[in-house]
Design a protein around this motif. Structure first.
Motif, PDB file in Angstrom:
ATOM      1  N   VAL A  32       3.662 -50.499 -25.454  1.00 33.51           N
ATOM      2  CA  VAL A  32       4.145 -49.944 -26.731  1.00 33.51           C
ATOM      3  C   VAL A  32       5.670 -49.803 -26.705  1.00 33.51           C
ATOM      4  O   VAL A  32       6.271 -49.697 -25.640  1.00 33.51           O
ATOM      5  N   GLN A  49       5.742 -44.936 -29.140  1.00 35.88           N
ATOM      6  CA  GLN A  49       4.733 -45.072 -30.195  1.00 35.88           C
ATOM      7  C   GLN A  49       3.367 -44.744 -29.610  1.00 35.88           C
ATOM      8  O   GLN A  49       3.003 -45.274 -28.568  1.00 35.88           O
ATOM      9  N   SER A  50       2.608 -43.845 -30.235  1.00 35.91           N
ATOM     10  CA  SER A  50       1.208 -43.671 -29.802  1.00 35.91           C
ATOM     11  C   SER A  50       0.306 -43.616 -31.032  1.00 35.91           C
ATOM     12  O   SER A  50       0.069 -44.641 -31.645  1.00 35.91           O
ATOM     13  N   ASP A  51      -0.151 -42.453 -31.443  1.00 33.83           N
ATOM     14  CA  ASP A  51      -0.928 -42.411 -32.680  1.00 33.83           C
ATOM     15  C   ASP A  51      -0.746 -41.071 -33.381  1.00 33.83           C
ATOM     16  O   ASP A  51       0.063 -40.243 -32.969  1.00 33.83           O
ATOM     17  N   VAL A  52      -1.531 -40.854 -34.438  1.00 36.81           N
ATOM     18  CA  VAL A  52      -1.346 -39.657 -35.265  1.00 36.81           C
ATOM     19  C   VAL A  52      -1.503 -38.357 -34.493  1.00 36.81           C
ATOM     20  O   VAL A  52      -1.014 -37.316 -34.929  1.00 36.81           O
ATOM     21  N   PHE A  56       4.982 -36.117 -30.642  1.00 34.06           N
ATOM     22  CA  PHE A  56       6.176 -36.890 -31.005  1.00 34.06           C
ATOM     23  C   PHE A  56       5.795 -38.030 -31.931  1.00 34.06           C
ATOM     24  O   PHE A  56       4.980 -38.878 -31.576  1.00 34.06           O
ATOM     25  N   ASN A  57       6.372 -38.064 -33.101  1.00 31.91           N
ATOM     26  CA  ASN A  57       6.164 -39.160 -34.033  1.00 31.91           C
ATOM     27  C   ASN A  57       7.476 -39.907 -34.186  1.00 31.91           C
ATOM     28  O   ASN A  57       8.486 -39.319 -34.588  1.00 31.91           O
ATOM     29  N   PRO A  58       7.486 -41.188 -33.864  1.00 33.34           N
ATOM     30  CA  PRO A  58       8.745 -41.930 -33.941  1.00 33.34           C
ATOM     31  C   PRO A  58       9.308 -41.918 -35.352  1.00 33.34           C
ATOM     32  O   PRO A  58       8.551 -41.828 -36.319  1.00 33.34           O
ATOM     33  N   ARG A 116      -1.923 -44.588 -25.632  1.00 39.06           N
ATOM     34  CA  ARG A 116      -2.587 -45.417 -26.639  1.00 39.06           C
ATOM     35  C   ARG A 116      -1.938 -46.790 -26.628  1.00 39.06           C
ATOM     36  O   ARG A 116      -0.727 -46.903 -26.789  1.00 39.06           O
ATOM     37  N   PRO A 117      -2.740 -47.856 -26.425  1.00 39.50           N
ATOM     38  CA  PRO A 117      -2.147 -49.198 -26.433  1.00 39.50           C
ATOM     39  C   PRO A 117      -1.717 -49.588 -27.846  1.00 39.50           C
ATOM     40  O   PRO A 117      -2.073 -48.902 -28.807  1.00 39.50           O
ATOM     41  N   PRO A 118      -0.963 -50.711 -27.990  1.00 33.92           N
ATOM     42  CA  PRO A 118      -0.494 -51.094 -29.325  1.00 33.92           C
ATOM     43  C   PRO A 118      -1.572 -51.784 -30.154  1.00 33.92           C
ATOM     44  O   PRO A 118      -1.273 -52.626 -30.977  1.00 33.92           O
TER      45      PRO A 118
ATOM     46  N   VAL B 395       2.734 -42.205 -41.165  1.00 27.98           N
ATOM     47  CA  VAL B 395       1.750 -41.274 -40.614  1.00 27.98           C
ATOM     48  C   VAL B 395       1.870 -41.119 -39.097  1.00 27.98           C
ATOM     49  O   VAL B 395       0.878 -40.967 -38.394  1.00 27.98           O
ATOM     50  N   GLY B 396       3.104 -41.140 -38.624  1.00 31.05           N
ATOM     51  CA  GLY B 396       3.314 -40.766 -37.226  1.00 31.05           C
ATOM     52  C   GLY B 396       3.372 -41.907 -36.236  1.00 31.05           C
ATOM     53  O   GLY B 396       3.547 -41.681 -35.039  1.00 31.05           O
ATOM     54  N   LEU B 397       3.240 -43.152 -36.717  1.00 27.40           N
ATOM     55  CA  LEU B 397       3.278 -44.273 -35.773  1.00 27.40           C
ATOM     56  C   LEU B 397       4.680 -44.837 -35.633  1.00 27.40           C
ATOM     57  O   LEU B 397       4.938 -45.636 -34.755  1.00 27.40           O
ATOM     58  N   LYS B 402       4.301 -51.337 -33.672  1.00 19.21           N
ATOM     59  CA  LYS B 402       3.764 -52.583 -33.102  1.00 19.21           C
ATOM     60  C   LYS B 402       2.256 -52.435 -33.003  1.00 19.21           C
ATOM     61  O   LYS B 402       1.751 -51.757 -32.120  1.00 19.21           O
ATOM     62  N   ARG B 403       1.566 -53.023 -33.904  1.00 18.02           N
ATOM     63  CA  ARG B 403       0.121 -52.855 -33.969  1.00 18.02           C
ATOM     64  C   ARG B 403      -0.534 -54.148 -34.452  1.00 18.02           C
ATOM     65  O   ARG B 403       0.099 -55.192 -34.456  1.00 18.02           O
TER      66      ARG B 403
END
Lengths: 256, 542
Positions: A32, A49-52, A56-58, A116-118, B395-397, B402-403
């Motif tokens: 990520v 970057q991870s998830d909701v 930390f939210n980028p 969390r992977p991308p 929404v926080g990503l 990169k998805r």
């Protein structure tokens, strides 16, 4: 926007604290991406970057970010000095000059396995939610909760979670009256400049939170909203809405 | 036909029921959101007459045919075969409100939700009906089957959006009705018409400046099958919209929050209220359906599943082990309303064994299966930078994030978002939306309306477009009035795609390949030719 000195003094002034407004930078890795920002000749690592579910939210390219953090002694990540804890807010104005996406570089990899992977998750959120608080028990009295916002932020994807405790308490009490009080904040940056949130933001916060409760209907007899547009100087704790839940029994007011 | 006194009373009655507000179940009809009363006003203005038309053969279902719908029925299409499966057993369509022409214009629900087209309506069927009936099929009714009711009906030019893009006119009150109160929402932006080829937005009777101010946008019918997935109350459904924190719409029958995945703009909370609106707007049944009819329609909708079962090149998709994503029976038995992941529950579960060569298949079939399997992996795992997409990058990503395709299309078995699936990928907002190039040499004219959006000065600008931008369809913002919702469209399920081109709510992708090319341009994905082929082959099997 610059503010008068009448504001009360409290800011990120300790040696290892930084507060600055700069472009965020995306540094890709073979997993990520990392999020960085440069200020005063130094590169800071904000997070990944991870998830909701992440704390930390980028931020966002195309916008400046307000970075408020404490420099950690640990090793650099993605070439940046680690800020921990860190609060990052997206500035609302468009800043097309903030457009730097650095490609994967040999040797520049995350020193840990990201939660969390991308792509699709392996069946769970990146961060487990905290265990649910025990249900509130009587006696019920007026109780005040605080919820916090990013700089210039209003109700967003994080607000429903932040309101969980308020909702749980209101439900346990039964019939309640709610008072929502919102305020506007200001921050002193590391270079001494003071920036304030836009005028009227407190009213928007109060109105939006009030609307969320009003739409819930059941059990909520009355929602009052109030706001103060006087910028409160300080850190993220000033960017808040206070919600007081008063049991109707206690309030004893007509209409409640 | 002008509003007859009897009709006017009914319109008013609907208005009153709505204005009484609240979520309490009314005796009888479910209370539709307030915009339906306004729509009824316009539906009453438009002349409606039914003409007798020939049945276009076995595949086409005309209203009131009284043909029975067997438990399972198969239809050929360009990529293979679609199977429709009635979990509740065969359906007698005689007297059934989904199949009978209930209103004055001769249409039934089935007119636009055709079994052979995966319960949507393909452009091929539309054009065939135009030819076979000389434009007299009820699907071409003036109310929404023409570019605008004020145009001369019966000429192809007056139905160009339907004939060229498969689009029906959707008319909505502007400013929007407040779903929580009696009044209107004060929009966060100014809406101006800058191009109106059909003339409907500027029309004195039907447009924005009329007595009953309406916006007209043009949208594809959506699939009426696999709907338990669309309206589930499982993961992600709560009192607030998970992506924005705003209050979620509620079911008027029981006051429970709903997942808001119906229609391009999530304006209808339930299948029942949706059917009410459809009966008023599409059938011009101005007093709406009665409760028994609504119950019969929604019961039918909840038990109907549809998916491809055969591929022209791969053969029977259910042959051999591991094809758990395929066919309507797997959908009927699937876990409903859950998020896909990469171990226990893929968005579209296809086991490795399925993609491996099978002895009883031909070399061509095995090669195609391998490609479909690669396409499924690309959908789940091929990363790219998703950027400037409202309600995904917010929404926080991070923006960009990169998805993969499965990030937005995450619901197990359907590729829907699990809840509140309105996002902006640029299908209707400029500069991404498809537009006829403007230059001195082209003679083609753009048929879609274009609106200028100016976000109010006292609010932050749209984070990706700024304060002023252009759209062909403001999408969810026509309901919410929010600047950030402009161009956000609720995604559709990835089912029966082979049976129902063109794609996207505004029909802007004529083929699956065009849809893939749109994403490739929009997010600079740089798919190889092989990746595009594999992804297309995979999507054509769903």
């Amino acid at each position: 926007m610059l503010c008068a000195g009448a504001l009360s003094w409290a800011s990120a002034s300790q040696a290892r604290d930084v507060a600055f407004v700069a472009c965020p930078i995306v540094q890709d890795t073979s997993n990520v991406p990392c999020w960085l920002s440069e200020h005063g000749g130094e590169v800071y690592y904000l997070g990944i970057q991870s998830d909701v579910s992440a704390a930390f939210n980028p931020p966002s390219l195309g916008h400046l970010a307000l970075v408020e953090g404490t420099v950690s002694e640990g090793e650099r990540i993605c070439g940046g000095l680690v800020l921990e804890p860190v609060k990052v807010s997206i500035m609302p104005a468009l800043s097309p000059e903030c457009d730097e996406l650095r490609m994967v570089q040999p040797g520049l990899e995350l020193p840990f396995e990201p939660p969390r992977p991308p792509g699709p998750s392996s069946g769970r959120l990146a961060f487990a939610p905290p265990p649910p608080a025990p249900p509130p028990t009587p006696p019920f009295e007026a109780k005040t909760f605080e919820i916090f916002f990013p700089f210039e932020g209003t109700v967003d994807f994080k607000t429903p979670d932040a309101l969980q405790a308020v909702l749980a308490y209101a439900r346990a009490v039964g019939e309640v009256r709610l008072q929502v009080r919102a305020q506007r904040a200001a921050v002193r940056l590391s270079d001494g400049q003071v920036i304030a949130e836009r005028e009227g933001i407190a009213a928007v916060r109060a109105r939006e939170i009030g609307r969320m409760f009003a739409a819930l209907g059941e059990g909520i007899a009355q929602v009052e909203v109030a706001s103060s547009d006087v910028p409160q100087l300080g850190d993220w704790r000033q960017r808040k809405v206070e919600i007081t839940v008063t049991p109707c029994d206690e309030a004893g007011r007509p209409g409640c | 036909m002008r509003v007859s006194p009897a009709r006017a009373v009914l319109v008013a009655a609907l208005g009153c029921a709505v204005l009484s507000g609240g979520y309490r179940a009314a005796a009888g009809q479910p209370q539709s959101p307030a915009h339906v009363a306004d729509q009824a006003g316009q539906a009453a203005e438009v002349p409606a007459e039914a003409s007798a038309v020939p049945n276009g053969g076995r595949a086409w279902w005309s209203p009131g045919e009284a043909r029975d719908l067997p438990q399972a029925i198969e239809y050929e299409n360009a990529h293979g075969r679609l199977t429709l499966y009635n979990q509740g057993g065969p359906v007698e369509t005689s007297g059934h409100p989904f199949f009978e022409p209930l209103g004055p214009n001769g249409r039934a629900c089935v007119s636009c939700h055709q079994p052979a087209d995966g319960m949507s309506l393909s452009i091929t069927s539309i054009r065939e009906r135009w030819e076979e009936t000389a434009g007299r099929d009820p699907i071409f009714a003036a109310i929404d089957g023409s570019d605008c009711p004020s145009l001369p009906q019966g000429e192809a030019a007056s139905h160009s959006l339907l004939l060229e893009r498969g689009l029906f006119r959707v008319f909505l009150p502007w400013p929007p009705r407040d779903p929580w109160g009696a009044g209107r929402i004060e929009p966060e932006f100014k809406l101006e018409v800058v191009r109106d080829p059909a003339g409907c937005n500027l029309d004195p009777t039907y447009g924005l400046a009329s007595d009953n101010p309406m916006v007209s946008v043009y949208r594809r019918p959506r699939m009426v099958a696999n709907l338990p997935y669309v309206v589930h109350r499982n993961f992600g459904v709560g009192p607030f919209v998970g992506k924005t924190g705003e209050p979620a719409l509620r079911d008027p029958e029981n006051g429970q929050p709903v997942n808001m995945n119906l229609m391009a703009d999530a304006r209808q909370p339930t299948l029942g209220t949706q059917a009410m609106e459809a009966s008023v707007t599409h059938l011009q049944l101005l007093n709406g359906l009665n409760p028994a009819q609504i119950a019969q329609i929604t019961a039918f909708e909840r038990q109907l599943f549809a998916a491809q079962t055969r591929d022209l090149h791969a053969g029977d998709l259910l042959a051999g082990p591991g094809g758990r994503a395929f066919g309507p029976r797997n959908l009927a038995d699937g876990e409903i309303g859950v998020l896909g992941n990469n171990i226990t529950r893929w968005v579209f579960p296809i086991d490795e064994a399925w993609g491996e060569p099978q002895a009883r298949l031909t070399a061509e079939q095995n090669a195609r299966r391998a490609s479909i399997f690669r396409g499924q992996r690309i959908f789940h795992f091929r990363t790219f930078w998703i950027r400037d997409s409202m309600h995904l990058n917010t929404v926080g990503l991070g923006n960009p994030t990169k998805r993969t395709c499965a990030t937005c299309h995450g619901m197990h078995m359907t590729g829907l978002d699990t809840a509140n699936g309105w996002m902006d990928i640029g299908t209707t907002n400029l500069p991404w939306a498809r537009e006829v190039p403007r230059n001195p040499w082209t003679t083609e004219r753009e048929r879609m309306p274009l609106f200028r959006i100016t976000c109010r000065a006292d609010l932050p600008p749209h984070p990706y477009y700024g304060r002023e931008f252009y759209t062909q369809d403001p999408g969810r913002a026509l309901i919410s009035g929010k600047c950030n919702d402009v161009g956000t469209i609720v995604m559709q399920q990835f089912r029966g795609l082979a049976a129902r081109p063109p794609y996207f709510s505004n029909g802007s992708a004529a083929t699956l390949r065009e849809l893939i090319d749109f994403y490739d341009r929009r997010y600079n994905i740089q798919y190889s030719e092989q990746e595009k082929v594999d992804l297309e082959n995979f999507m054509a099997t769903l």
